[in-house]
Design a protein around this motif. Structure first.
Motif, PDB file in Angstrom:
ATOM      1  N   ARG A  23       0.834  -1.216   0.000  1.00 58.58           N
ATOM      2  CA  ARG A  23       0.000   0.000   0.000  1.00 58.58           C
ATOM      3  C   ARG A  23       0.867   1.262   0.000  1.00 58.58           C
ATOM      4  NH1 ARG A  23      -4.320   0.025  -2.282  1.00 58.58           N
ATOM      5  NH2 ARG A  23      -4.653   2.017  -1.279  1.00 58.58           N
ATOM      6  N   GLY A  24       1.989   1.231   0.676  1.00 52.84           N
ATOM      7  CA  GLY A  24       2.890   2.371   0.691  1.00 52.84           C
ATOM      8  C   GLY A  24       3.513   2.640  -0.662  1.00 52.84           C
ATOM      9  N   VAL A  25       3.866   1.571  -1.365  1.00 53.28           N
ATOM     10  CA  VAL A  25       4.426   1.728  -2.710  1.00 53.28           C
ATOM     11  C   VAL A  25       3.347   2.251  -3.657  1.00 53.28           C
ATOM     12  CG1 VAL A  25       5.405   0.479  -4.688  1.00 53.28           C
ATOM     13  CG2 VAL A  25       6.266   0.051  -2.378  1.00 53.28           C
ATOM     14  N   VAL A  26       2.125   1.754  -3.533  1.00 51.66           N
ATOM     15  CA  VAL A  26       1.017   2.259  -4.357  1.00 51.66           C
ATOM     16  C   VAL A  26       0.811   3.754  -4.096  1.00 51.66           C
ATOM     17  CG1 VAL A  26      -1.498   2.154  -4.694  1.00 51.66           C
ATOM     18  CG2 VAL A  26      -0.162   0.040  -4.613  1.00 51.66           C
ATOM     19  N   ARG A  99      -1.273  13.168  -5.987  1.00 53.46           N
ATOM     20  CA  ARG A  99       0.151  13.059  -6.290  1.00 53.46           C
ATOM     21  C   ARG A  99       0.761  11.990  -5.372  1.00 53.46           C
ATOM     22  NH1 ARG A  99       0.922  15.354 -10.717  1.00 53.46           N
ATOM     23  NH2 ARG A  99       0.304  17.499 -10.993  1.00 53.46           N
ATOM     24  N   GLY A 100       1.720  11.282  -5.892  1.00 48.06           N
ATOM     25  CA  GLY A 100       2.376  10.248  -5.105  1.00 48.06           C
ATOM     26  C   GLY A 100       3.211  10.821  -3.973  1.00 48.06           C
ATOM     27  N   SER A 101       3.319  10.047  -2.907  1.00 49.29           N
ATOM     28  CA  SER A 101       4.105  10.459  -1.750  1.00 49.29           C
ATOM     29  C   SER A 101       4.618   9.209  -1.028  1.00 49.29           C
ATOM     30  CB  SER A 101       3.246  11.280  -0.794  1.00 49.29           C
ATOM     31  OG  SER A 101       3.934  11.529   0.415  1.00 49.29           O
ATOM     32  N   TRP A 102       5.825   9.305  -0.520  1.00 47.55           N
ATOM     33  CA  TRP A 102       6.390   8.218   0.272  1.00 47.55           C
ATOM     34  C   TRP A 102       6.033   8.361   1.750  1.00 47.55           C
ATOM     35  CZ3 TRP A 102       8.001   3.998  -2.007  1.00 47.55           C
ATOM     36  CH2 TRP A 102       8.435   4.056  -3.311  1.00 47.55           C
ATOM     37  N   LEU A 103       5.395   9.459   2.137  1.00 47.89           N
ATOM     38  CA  LEU A 103       5.053   9.678   3.541  1.00 47.89           C
ATOM     39  C   LEU A 103       4.134   8.589   4.100  1.00 47.89           C
ATOM     40  CD1 LEU A 103       5.353  11.432   6.054  1.00 47.89           C
ATOM     41  CD2 LEU A 103       3.425  12.787   5.235  1.00 47.89           C
ATOM     42  N   ALA A 106       6.246   5.668   5.026  1.00 44.30           N
ATOM     43  CA  ALA A 106       7.070   5.970   6.203  1.00 44.30           C
ATOM     44  C   ALA A 106       6.236   5.894   7.484  1.00 44.30           C
ATOM     45  CB  ALA A 106       7.711   7.348   6.059  1.00 44.30           C
ATOM     46  N   LEU A 107       5.031   6.448   7.444  1.00 43.69           N
ATOM     47  CA  LEU A 107       4.171   6.407   8.635  1.00 43.69           C
ATOM     48  C   LEU A 107       3.742   4.981   8.971  1.00 43.69           C
ATOM     49  CD1 LEU A 107       1.905   9.535   8.080  1.00 43.69           C
ATOM     50  CD2 LEU A 107       3.626   9.204   9.857  1.00 43.69           C
ATOM     51  N   MET A 108       3.386   4.212   7.946  1.00 40.63           N
ATOM     52  CA  MET A 108       2.983   2.820   8.190  1.00 40.63           C
ATOM     53  C   MET A 108       4.138   2.016   8.776  1.00 40.63           C
ATOM     54  SD  MET A 108       0.409   1.793   5.104  1.00 40.63           S
ATOM     55  CE  MET A 108       1.285   2.555   3.743  1.00 40.63           C
ATOM     56  N   MET A 109       5.336   2.230   8.257  1.00 39.97           N
ATOM     57  CA  MET A 109       6.501   1.515   8.782  1.00 39.97           C
ATOM     58  C   MET A 109       6.810   1.956  10.215  1.00 39.97           C
ATOM     59  SD  MET A 109       7.267  -0.715   6.522  1.00 39.97           S
ATOM     60  CE  MET A 109       5.479  -0.786   6.342  1.00 39.97           C
TER      61      MET A 109
END
Length: 176
Positions: A23-26, A99-103, A106-109
């Motif tokens: 889900r984070g990569v998506v 827009r895509g975001s890696w945040l 990061a939060l899920m991890m």
């Protein structure tokens, strides 16, 4: 000791980690999404945090108060700092362009790592569950993570609800 910790971790934990990474990569890619889909991860993270708090520390005034205070502050900050240009709402189609975001990853991890570390610490040192400072710190940390998700979700919902359908933005005279 590390190998022992890993070997005693239930299989479902690794499946949950894989789902969160997926889900984070998506979330890192630009895409169209519905409000319903954009709500899934914040609600799952909220459930995971509350489950962790209730099972580990109980639903006590200290636990709830620390979580609420830190979640409220983080949600307010995320609401305020959210970049509106990251979302374009298309209410006539029932979707948002995000827009895509890696945040989110990061939060899920961070939530996963916190829950995992707390579980390991409590397996090694069970009395920590009754330590008020430890409980307050962990509940506040869960609150910060969830507040970031909640603030972002609430801001997106507000932007969506305030968006005008394409034709109405120009007084309905788009084709004239």
């Amino acid at each position: 000791m590390f190998a022992q910790i890993i070997s005693h971790t239930p299989t479902w934990v690794w499946a949950l980690l894989a789902f969160m990474v997926y889900r984070g990569v998506v979330a890192s890619t630009d895409r169209e999404v519905t409000l319903k889909k954009i709500s899934i991860i914040p609600l799952v993270m909220l459930a995971l945090s509350w489950q962790g708090i209730a099972v580990t520390f109980g639903v006590t005034p200290l636990a709830v108060g620390c979580w609420l205070a830190s979640a409220g502050i983080a949600a307010a900050l995320n609401w305020r700092l959210f970049r509106k240009d990251r979302i374009v709402a298309y209410p006539e189609r029932g979707v948002l362009f995000q827009r895509g975001s890696w945040l989110p990853l990061a939060l899920m991890m961070a939530i996963f790592a916190t829950k995992y570390a707390v579980a390991v610490l409590l397996a090694i040192q069970p009395p920590l569950a009754r330590n008020a400072v430890f409980a307050a710190a962990i509940c506040a940390l869960y609150g910060v993570f969830n507040g970031m998700f909640i603030g972002r979700l609430l801001r997106i919902v507000a932007l969506y609800r305030n968006a005008q359908p394409a034709g109405e933005a120009y007084g309905g005279q788009l084709n004239n």
